[in-house]
Design an enzyme around this catalytic site. Structure first.
Site, short mmCIF file in Angstrom:
data_model
loop_
_atom_site.label_atom_id
_atom_site.label_comp_id
_atom_site.label_asym_id
_atom_site.label_seq_id
_atom_site.Cartn_x
_atom_site.Cartn_y
_atom_site.Cartn_z
N LYS A 201 0.84 -1.20 0.00
CA LYS A 201 0.00 0.00 0.00
C LYS A 201 0.88 1.25 0.00
CE LYS A 201 -1.93 2.73 3.04
NZ LYS A 201 -1.92 4.02 2.33
N GLU A 275 9.94 0.64 10.43
CA GLU A 275 10.90 1.71 10.15
C GLU A 275 10.17 3.01 10.45
OE1 GLU A 275 13.95 1.45 9.19
OE2 GLU A 275 14.18 -0.50 8.23
N CYS A 309 13.21 10.69 7.18
CA CYS A 309 13.17 10.15 8.54
C CYS A 309 14.51 10.25 9.24
CB CYS A 309 12.70 8.70 8.51
SG CYS A 309 13.59 7.74 7.30
N GLU A 406 9.58 15.35 15.68
CA GLU A 406 9.97 15.36 14.28
C GLU A 406 9.19 16.46 13.56
OE1 GLU A 406 8.88 11.72 12.43
OE2 GLU A 406 10.84 11.52 11.51
#
Ligand code: NDP
Length: 496
Positions: A201, A275, A309, A406
């Site tokens: 997906k 991850e 990331c 983040e």
């Protein structure tokens, strides 16, 4: 723009970036790229309408114009995709030799190379990343991952001495929007090389290149059902995670969703790799080559609009070089060209979505409210689309949200340190542990730092370098499992 120019000592020289010249526009041709008005689901080797009968729009974040309609898969569609993958696993793929599987992967890699320019343009149009990155970083790495794992397909017995590798079955793979094709390659190539079949997906805002990849699978005559691609939003992802006939979940995305997935999968037989996010420390020592380090800061945080990331989003500068680093960084970000991502001279493209732009603005506001000082490039932003200028904060403390959360945008938080021990302590003071960077002239200092930093990847005197042979993954809330390299085979195998 808030001015907090750090004074240099009298007579200090500054780099002249030649801003008396304006670049002529250098747009990459895009009119030859065939974008369909509507993309269906890719199940059992064919493009099929969704059982949900629903479609959502994918827009170009640089123009806010609609590019195409994308099918929205519901739980029934996911079930069909999983059944197709299961059939293909049992009847075809698990019975093929490693050599045969490798042949398909080589074919796919070559087709990706052939179509790389078109794929790069589509990646840029759909996601907002600059053409120079999608053309020179993403697409070469996508092809390289398929080539690399094609090479492993018939050598799995040699990869793990004395152990027998066995495939798992059906892998459900969920990926984010920041490197759409690259994340697909990281997931699909090792899974297929190891003999598994897949239900993938892509993220809601960047589904188009995944569907182009589906066409490549057809052209490569990959047997029906070996890869199935279901588009949709979080609900579609959830249906994959919940499906009882899936043997393995591989997820790349936010820590928040990763935690939900971990809870769902707990107690089942599904294997899991996560991850997740990061808040990497990029550490500059006084003995570092400062001009190179400043380039490392730039590639650490401003590449791909900071939607990375492993971005070096917390900069730790040793006190003695704080003033020159800040001055050089300020000068350098003023030269970064923000605008049309299809222009070959553009350094900073569009923010992927309005939602992500809102998130960046909200965190920047929190930084200002908590007392940090913002320095922003004076770049003029286009009137339409989603944009954010390259920026950094000084006066940041470890407790500020901008030092902990983040931002996932082109915004850096700069802090200082005095000793290597302090740098280690502060760098590790985060729930994340994905990556880090160290800049110093001393090899011994590099070894000391690397052994003490709790991060899956540590770059020394460079940043954001990737290679398919090199494993990537995190510690702590950045997830577990590795992608890339020999280690990247393990999540898709059991060893007996
Ligand atoms: P999300 O976690 O929101 O989404 C990631 C993927 O999961 C998307 O395909 C999303 O679908 C899907 N999804 C959303 N909710 C669910 C759910 N409940 N169950 C299953 N699937 C779900 O992250 P973003 O897309 O916003 O990506 C940004 C995040 O990803 C950042 O935090 C970043 O650090 C991290 N990331 C980590 C990487 C790594 O390698 N460690 C690499 C790249 C990003 P949809 O998009 O349709 O909502």
């Amino acid at each position: 723009m808030i001015d907090d120019r750090v004074p240099l000592s009298p007579g200090a020289r500054r780099l002249d970036f030649g801003d008396r010249w304006e670049y002529a526009p250098a747009p990459e041709a895009s009119d030859y790229v065939k974008v369909k008005s509507r993309y269906e689901l890719f199940i059992n080797g064919r493009f099929v309408r969704p059982r949900s009968s629903k479609y959502f729009e994918s827009i170009n974040p640089a123009t806010e114009e609609k590019i195409a309609e994308i099918a929205e898969a519901n739980a029934r569609d996911v079930d069909l995709a999983v059944r197709s993958a299961r059939r293909a696993y049992e009847k075809i793929w698990s019975k093929r030799s490693g050599r045969e599987r490798g042949k398909y992967l080589y074919r796919i890699a070559r087709l990706i190379q052939e179509k790389s320019r078109e794929l790069a343009v589509l990646e840029t149009m759909d996601g907002g990343k600059t053409i120079k990155e999608s053309r020179d970083i993403d697409l070469p790495l996508v092809a390289a991952h398929f080539f690399y794992y094609a090479g492993w397909a018939d050598k799995l017995e040699y990869a793990f001495a004395g152990r027998k590798p066995n495939s798992l079955g059906v892998a459900g793979q969920i990926i984010p929007w920041n490197f759409p094709l690259l994340m697909a390659a990281w997931k699909l190539a090792p899974a297929l090389a190891c003999g598994n079949t897949c239900v993938l997906k892509p993220a809601e805002t960047t589904s188009i290149t995944a569907m182009q990849l589906a066409e490549i699978f057809q052209q490569a005559e990959l047997p029906e059902g070996v890869v199935n691609i279901v588009t949709g939003a979080g609900e579609t992802g959830r249906a994959i995670v919940d499906h009882p006939k899936i043997d393995k979940i591989a997820f790349t995305g936010s820590t928040e969703v990763g935690k939900q997935i971990l809870k769902t999968v707990a107690g089942t037989k599904k294997k899991l790799t996560l991850e997740l996010g990061g808040k990497a420390a990029n550490i500059i020592f006084e003995d570092a080559p400062i001009d190179q380090a400043v380039e490392g800061i730039i590639s650490g945080i401003y590449v791909n609009q900071g939607h990375v990331c492993c971005a070096g989003s917390r900069l730790f500068v040793q006190e003695g070089v704080f003033a020159p680093v800040i001055q050089k960084l300020r000068d350098r970000i003023a030269t970064l060209r923000v605008g049309n991502p299809l222009d070959k001279n553009t350094d900073i493209g569009a923010i992927n979505s309005r939602m992500q732009l809102d998130k960046i603005c909200e965190l920047v506001d929190s930084g200002l409210k908590q007392g940090a000082k913002l320095v922003q490039s004076p770049a003029r932003l286009p009137a339409r689309g989603f944009w954010y200028p390259p920026s950094f904060f000084t006066g940041v403390t470890g407790s500020h949200r901008i030092a902990q959360e983040e931002i996932f945008g082109p915004v850096l938080s700069v802090m200082t340190f005095r000793t290597p021990e302090e740098a280690i302590e502060r760098a590790n003071n985060t729930p994340y542990g994905l990556s880090a960077g160290v800049w110093t002239d001393k090899g011994s200092k590099i070894f000391k730092m690397v052994s003490k930093l709790r991060a899956g990847v540590v770059w020394a005197n460079t940043y954001n370098k990737f290679d398919p042979t090199s494993p990537f993954g995190g510690y702590k809330e950045s997830g577990f499992g590795r992608e890339g390299g020999l280690h990247g085979l393990l999540p898709y195998l059991t060893l007996t």
